[in-house]
Scaffold this active site. Structure first.
Site, PDB file in Angstrom:
ATOM      1  N   SER A 156      -5.786  -3.125   8.799  1.00 59.19           N
ATOM      2  CA  SER A 156      -4.796  -4.203   8.900  1.00 59.19           C
ATOM      3  C   SER A 156      -5.217  -5.174   9.988  1.00 59.19           C
ATOM      4  CB  SER A 156      -3.429  -3.632   9.274  1.00 59.19           C
ATOM      5  OG  SER A 156      -2.533  -4.682   9.607  1.00 59.19           O
ATOM      6  N   TYR A 170       1.953   2.652  13.471  1.00 61.92           N
ATOM      7  CA  TYR A 170       1.218   1.962  12.408  1.00 61.92           C
ATOM      8  C   TYR A 170      -0.034   1.291  12.974  1.00 61.92           C
ATOM      9  CZ  TYR A 170       0.374  -1.272   8.522  1.00 61.92           C
ATOM     10  OH  TYR A 170      -0.198  -1.969   7.487  1.00 61.92           O
TER      11      TYR A 170
HETATM   12  P1  NAD Z   1       2.806  -0.986  -1.064  1.00 62.45           P
HETATM   13  O1  NAD Z   1       3.939  -0.327  -0.387  1.00 62.45           O
HETATM   14  O2  NAD Z   1       3.051  -2.063  -2.055  1.00 62.45           O
HETATM   15  O3  NAD Z   1       1.881   0.120  -1.761  1.00 62.45           O
HETATM   16  C1  NAD Z   1       1.527   1.314  -1.113  1.00 62.45           C
HETATM   17  C2  NAD Z   1       1.360   2.421  -2.149  1.00 62.45           C
HETATM   18  O4  NAD Z   1       0.941   3.610  -1.461  1.00 62.45           O
HETATM   19  C3  NAD Z   1       2.670   2.774  -2.873  1.00 62.45           C
HETATM   20  O5  NAD Z   1       2.446   2.828  -4.268  1.00 62.45           O
HETATM   21  C4  NAD Z   1       3.038   4.142  -2.326  1.00 62.45           C
HETATM   22  O6  NAD Z   1       3.730   4.974  -3.244  1.00 62.45           O
HETATM   23  C5  NAD Z   1       1.666   4.711  -1.987  1.00 62.45           C
HETATM   24  N1  NAD Z   1       1.739   5.776  -0.993  1.00 62.45           N
HETATM   25  C6  NAD Z   1       2.489   5.802   0.136  1.00 62.45           C
HETATM   26  N2  NAD Z   1       2.312   6.967   0.778  1.00 62.45           N
HETATM   27  C7  NAD Z   1       1.433   7.688   0.038  1.00 62.45           C
HETATM   28  C8  NAD Z   1       0.870   8.983   0.184  1.00 62.45           C
HETATM   29  N3  NAD Z   1       1.202   9.784   1.212  1.00 62.45           N
HETATM   30  N4  NAD Z   1      -0.020   9.407  -0.745  1.00 62.45           N
HETATM   31  C9  NAD Z   1      -0.335   8.627  -1.809  1.00 62.45           C
HETATM   32  N5  NAD Z   1       0.179   7.403  -2.003  1.00 62.45           N
HETATM   33  C10 NAD Z   1       1.060   6.939  -1.089  1.00 62.45           C
HETATM   34  O7  NAD Z   1       1.889  -1.510   0.123  1.00 62.45           O
HETATM   35  P2  NAD Z   1       0.644  -2.523   0.213  1.00 62.45           P
HETATM   36  O8  NAD Z   1       1.092  -3.714   0.955  1.00 62.45           O
HETATM   37  O9  NAD Z   1      -0.040  -2.680  -1.084  1.00 62.45           O
HETATM   38  O10 NAD Z   1      -0.245  -1.688   1.233  1.00 62.45           O
HETATM   39  C11 NAD Z   1      -1.481  -1.123   0.900  1.00 62.45           C
HETATM   40  C12 NAD Z   1      -2.263  -0.931   2.167  1.00 62.45           C
HETATM   41  O11 NAD Z   1      -2.441  -2.190   2.821  1.00 62.45           O
HETATM   42  C13 NAD Z   1      -1.595  -0.018   3.194  1.00 62.45           C
HETATM   43  O12 NAD Z   1      -2.560   0.826   3.783  1.00 62.45           O
HETATM   44  C14 NAD Z   1      -1.039  -0.990   4.203  1.00 62.45           C
HETATM   45  O13 NAD Z   1      -0.894  -0.422   5.483  1.00 62.45           O
HETATM   46  C15 NAD Z   1      -2.094  -2.071   4.183  1.00 62.45           C
HETATM   47  N6  NAD Z   1      -1.669  -3.380   4.704  1.00 62.45           N
HETATM   48  C16 NAD Z   1      -0.634  -4.041   4.134  1.00 62.45           C
HETATM   49  C17 NAD Z   1      -0.239  -5.264   4.669  1.00 62.45           C
HETATM   50  C18 NAD Z   1       0.914  -6.036   4.101  1.00 62.45           C
HETATM   51  O14 NAD Z   1       1.313  -7.046   4.681  1.00 62.45           O
HETATM   52  N7  NAD Z   1       1.484  -5.611   2.977  1.00 62.45           N
HETATM   53  C19 NAD Z   1      -0.908  -5.815   5.759  1.00 62.45           C
HETATM   54  C20 NAD Z   1      -1.967  -5.106   6.316  1.00 62.45           C
HETATM   55  C21 NAD Z   1      -2.333  -3.875   5.775  1.00 62.45           C
END
Ligand code: NAD
Length: 266
Positions: A156, A170
């Site tokens: 991130s 986080y």
């Molecule tokens: P999201 O919540 O849309 O999707 C995350 C998915 O991970 C969900 O389908 C959830 O069911 C699954 N998940 C959660 N815990 C799990 C586990 N223990 N085992 C298996 N699956 C699991 O989120 P996103 O925004 O697509 O995030 C994806 C990645 O990007 C994450 O690692 C998040 O930290 C990172 N990220 C997101 C952002 C943002 O602004 N959305 C910014 C920086 C980093």
């Protein structure tokens, strides 16, 4: 024209939503066979149905696993090898941001442990078992290269910058993902296994939108974004596709930022 991931197989975690879902669709469009891992099986199944409707030439298998459990991650990778003969791409993308207060003074140990277990330990399990599988991939003699595979770990922008929001566990987990990915990239470079971190900026996905759950909170974050908008999950999927494909064959150990310029902002 052959797809950019033709004949490759990939495991994507968090495949049921956000970045994982868009990446699953894009990787399938480019010809990869997929294991769609999510702790939320119905969402992984929906992703698999979308892929079979749109891209019937590839195989996408939904798989329920909690990435914090080593045996479940190992089983997902074993399934890829059994079904497709090899593993070329591991996208360790699943992650959580706990909606409760998560700062040094108030956060509870259970939130810290849960966040670390999923965001950091889950990536470790994915790297460990992907490396063991990729080591068995045959060498591509025609290119004079050892073609091990590509591992992409979602970190991130908060791993690079301080965010003035209460998300300490986080942030710490994502910083550790960067450090771990760099080290593994160095250790396994000569085996042809590339590892890169993907550093998204703030995105319009459930993870962040559930956290910034009022207009005021959203506006406060938007002020800091040079492009004046949140990113789209597909914009991250495009970067993941590049890192997964042979187009990035000389790229390893990077913190690949896809943040709309945020990390260059003053
Ligand atoms: P999201 O919540 O849309 O999707 C995350 C998915 O991970 C969900 O389908 C959830 O069911 C699954 N998940 C959660 N815990 C799990 C586990 N223990 N085992 C298996 N699956 C699991 O989120 P996103 O925004 O697509 O995030 C994806 C990645 O990007 C994450 O690692 C998040 O930290 C990172 N990220 C997101 C952002 C943002 O602004 N959305 C910014 C920086 C980093």
């Amino acid at each position: 024209m052959p797809g950019r991931l033709q004949h490759k197989s990939a495991v994507i975690t968090g495949a049921g939503s956000g970045i994982g879902l868009e990446s699953s669709l894009l990787f399938a469009q480019e010809g990869a066979n997929l294991i769609l891992v999510d702790v939320n099986l119905p969402n992984a199944e929906k992703a698999a149905s979308l892929i079979s409707e749109r891209f019937p030439n590839v195989k996408a298998i939904p798989f329920k696993a909690d990435v914090s459990k080593e045996s479940e991650v190992e089983a997902a990778i074993a399934l890829a090898v059994k079904e497709f003969g090899r593993l070329d791409i591991m996208f360790n993308n699943a992650g959580i941001m706990h909606p409760e207060d998560d700062n040094a003074l108030n956060t509870e140990e259970r939130i810290w442990d849960l966040t670390m277990d999923i965001n950091l330990k889950g990536v470790w399990w994915g790297c460990k078992h992907a490396i063991l599988a990729m080591r068995k991939n045959p060498t591509d003699e025609s290119k004079g290269l050892r073609v091990g595979g590509s591992i992409i770990n979602t970190a991130s922008f908060v791993a690079i910058m301080g965010a003035a929001t209460p998300q300490l566990a986080y942030t710490a987990s994502k910083g550790a993902v960067l450090a771990m990915t760099r080290e593994l990239a160095m250790v396994h470079a000569r085996e042809g296994i590339r590892l890169n971190s993907l550093c998204p900026g703030p995105l319009k996905t459930p993870l962040l939108m559930d956290f910034l759950n009022t207009d005021e909170k959203k506006q406060r974050r938007l002020v800091h974004l040079p492009m004046g908008r949140f990113g789209e999950a597909v914009e991250l999927a495009n970067a993941a596709l590049f890192l997964a494909s042979d187009e990035s064959s000389y790229i390893t150990g990077t913190d690949f930022k896809v943040d709309g310029g945020l990390s260059s902002a003053y």
